[in-house]
Write an enzyme that holds these catalytic residues in place. Structure first.
Site, PDB file in Angstrom:
ATOM      1  N   GLU A 174      -3.604   9.044   6.527  1.00  0.00           N
ATOM      2  CA  GLU A 174      -4.803   7.362   6.318  1.00  0.00           C
ATOM      3  C   GLU A 174      -5.377   6.754   7.452  1.00  0.00           C
ATOM      4  O   GLU A 174      -6.441   6.251   7.276  1.00  0.00           O
ATOM      5  CB  GLU A 174      -4.208   7.156   4.502  1.00  0.00           C
ATOM      6  CG  GLU A 174      -5.351   6.007   4.002  1.00  0.00           C
ATOM      7  CD  GLU A 174      -4.729   5.520   2.833  1.00  0.00           C
ATOM      8  OE1 GLU A 174      -5.702   4.808   2.021  1.00  0.00           O
ATOM      9  OE2 GLU A 174      -4.153   5.911   2.437  1.00  0.00           O
ATOM     10  N   GLU A 214       1.481   1.941  -3.225  1.00  0.00           N
ATOM     11  CA  GLU A 214       0.943   3.203  -3.872  1.00  0.00           C
ATOM     12  C   GLU A 214       0.952   3.925  -3.970  1.00  0.00           C
ATOM     13  O   GLU A 214       0.316   4.415  -5.335  1.00  0.00           O
ATOM     14  CB  GLU A 214      -0.970   2.015  -3.853  1.00  0.00           C
ATOM     15  CG  GLU A 214      -2.013   2.699  -4.415  1.00  0.00           C
ATOM     16  CD  GLU A 214      -2.839   2.168  -3.410  1.00  0.00           C
ATOM     17  OE1 GLU A 214      -3.652   3.467  -3.579  1.00  0.00           O
ATOM     18  OE2 GLU A 214      -3.358   1.321  -3.184  1.00  0.00           O
ATOM     19  N   HIS A 268       0.557  -1.363  -0.168  1.00  0.00           N
ATOM     20  CA  HIS A 268       0.063  -0.080  -0.223  1.00  0.00           C
ATOM     21  C   HIS A 268       1.411   1.117  -0.186  1.00  0.00           C
ATOM     22  O   HIS A 268       0.710   2.060  -0.761  1.00  0.00           O
ATOM     23  CB  HIS A 268      -0.774   0.160   1.560  1.00  0.00           C
ATOM     24  CG  HIS A 268      -1.521   0.827   1.385  1.00  0.00           C
ATOM     25  ND1 HIS A 268      -1.712   2.073   2.380  1.00  0.00           N
ATOM     26  CD2 HIS A 268      -2.580   1.856   0.757  1.00  0.00           C
ATOM     27  CE1 HIS A 268      -2.318   3.505   2.124  1.00  0.00           C
ATOM     28  NE2 HIS A 268      -3.011   2.694   0.896  1.00  0.00           N
TER      29      HIS A 268
END
Length: 444
Positions: A143, A66, A63
């Protein structure tokens, strides 16, 4: 890339349902579907690597990447990447899951060469500059904080952690605050270069396209990555032994100052390779897949206990889950749990009525067809099929599998799955498990 493609190194074939497939050198696969009447193309580079492939020191790396890969390449800055797509009105993004990662774009058909070039550049030639690693570390930590502030997102991770205890599937895709703070550029670079290789890649495209033109664009854009991989074939779909999950009921609570109590209650499900997948989708739809479902009717319509109540499935290569979500006033949690458990127990014993099965089949067939009305959905379907199964299933085949499900098959599977010990996750205004209703404490 030009010239004749030789069998084994770049043979092309037509898959069912109008999907074309070519295998290129380096184990790279290209699958496309022409969609008549559209002027767009959706393109995705799928990598068969996700959070379950991370070691403890790499937790959250897929992630993290990403975010990081879009920060710049050897040929483009992050600003240049954004400007190129803004200039053509295109969309560029990515997502990470437990078993795969996808970098994707949607553009006008005339801008497909740009999309292929930029996506290939991002996925295989990023710089991972140290300053960018630090910038994105802060973004990922934000996040995680957002996830912690969203009860439903947090609830799903708590449920997986409990259901798949001790298994990589139980780890959060996003990683933890501790793992992200300690992640080094070397760890990220090693994970990226070691895992994001062409034998694990599938390039999927759907829209107004010509297959051989896509193959040539992809072959040229990823020639360097294919050369690094050497003379190898594609990595086959995951087929590990069935995951050994801890047995027995479990209960996890995350105290949170919320207005509602958020509940996930469920059991282990089926892997994506299980031939009873279609039976389970019918069972899930009838139980909690829409306004006519048994859970919706019992919990919301007849008793008014919750605004949101539904069931859901997750399927992986070696395991799966079936779960029920409900959000309700804290003082109603006991009744919600009691009703949900009663519905599951009743279906485990008696199955579904023929009318419920027929209604669920119609719901699934309509949803399947209507869900493929746009190019991103079609690109997702063919990319996942190639990566997860190594083959394409036609829409007709999928519809036929749903139509073939019988009430007897549903009853048999319901008895097997829903009679298993329950796992529950709760996020809400409770200090500890002693504050939870007895209908939940009995699971601990």
């Amino acid at each position: 890339m030009t010239g004749v493609l030789t069998p084994g190194a770049g043979a092309s074939a037509s898959a069912p349902g109008g999907v074309s497939r070519t295998e290129l050198p380096g184990g790279l696969r290209v699958v496309t579907e022409t969609v008549p009447g559209v002027r767009s193309v959706s393109l995705g580079i799928w990598i068969g690597i996700g959070s379950r492939d991370e070691s403890p020191t790499q937790a959250g790396a897929a992630h993290y990447l990403e975010h990081l890969l879009f920060k710049g390449t050897q040929r483009r800055t992050a600003v240049a990447i954004a400007e190129e797509f803004d200039a053509v009105g295109g969309d560029l993004n990515a997502f990470t899951a437990k078993e795969h990662t996808c970098y994707y774009a949607q553009v006008l058909d005339t801008d497909l060469p740009l999309a292929v070039d930029v996506l290939a550049d991002v996925v295989t030639d990023a710089t991972l500059a140290p300053p960018d690693v630090e910038v994105e570390r802060g973004v990922v930590l934000e996040e995680i904080a957002m996830r912690d502030d969203d009860p439903e997102d947090l609830l799903g991770e708590l449920f997986d952690e409990a259901l798949f205890a001790g298994h990589p599937l139980g780890l959060p895709v996003i990683g933890s605050e501790e793992s992200i703070r300690s992640m080094t550029r070397h760890t990220l670079h090693e994970f990226w270069r070691g895992r994001y290789t062409t034998p694990r890649m599938v390039v999927a495209a759907a829209g107004n396209l010509v297959h051989h033109e896509v193959v040539e664009l992809v072959g040229a854009a990823l020639s360097g990555a294919a050369a690094r991989a050497g003379d190898v074939g594609p990595v086959p779909p995951r087929r590990p032994a069935p995951a050994a999950l801890a047995s027995g009921p479990r209960l996890v609570l995350r105290p949170d100052d919320t207005e509602q109590a958020h509940l996930l209650l469920g059991v282990p499900g089926l892997s994506r390779h299980d031939p009873r997948r279609s039976v389970l989708t019918v069972l899930n739809t009838a139980l909690g897949g829409g306004p006519s479902s048994r859970l919706f009717q019992q919990v919301r319509e007849q008793r008014g206990l919750a605004y949101s109540v539904y069931s859901a499935l997750s399927t992986y290569a070696d395991a799966g889950s079936f779960s029920v979500y409900a959000g309700c006033a804290p003082e109603r949690l006991d009744e919600v749990v009691t009703v949900v458990r009663a519905v599951l127990a009743e279906v485990a014993v008696d199955g579904l009525t023929p009318a419920e099965v027929t209604r669920a089949q119609g719901n699934l067939r309509g949803g399947l067809v209507l869900g493929l009305e746009d190019t991103p959905s079609r690109m997702n379907r063919i990319g996942r099929s190639e990566l997860d199964h190594g083959r394409q299933r036609t829409i007709t085949e999928s519809l036929d599998r749903i139509a073939a499900v019988t009430p007897e098959q549903v009853a048999e599977l319901a008895h097997e799955l829903l009679a298993a010990p329950l796992t529950a996750a709760v996020v809400g205004p409770y200090d500890d498990e002693a504050d939870l209703p007895g209908s939940l404490r009995s699971l601990a």
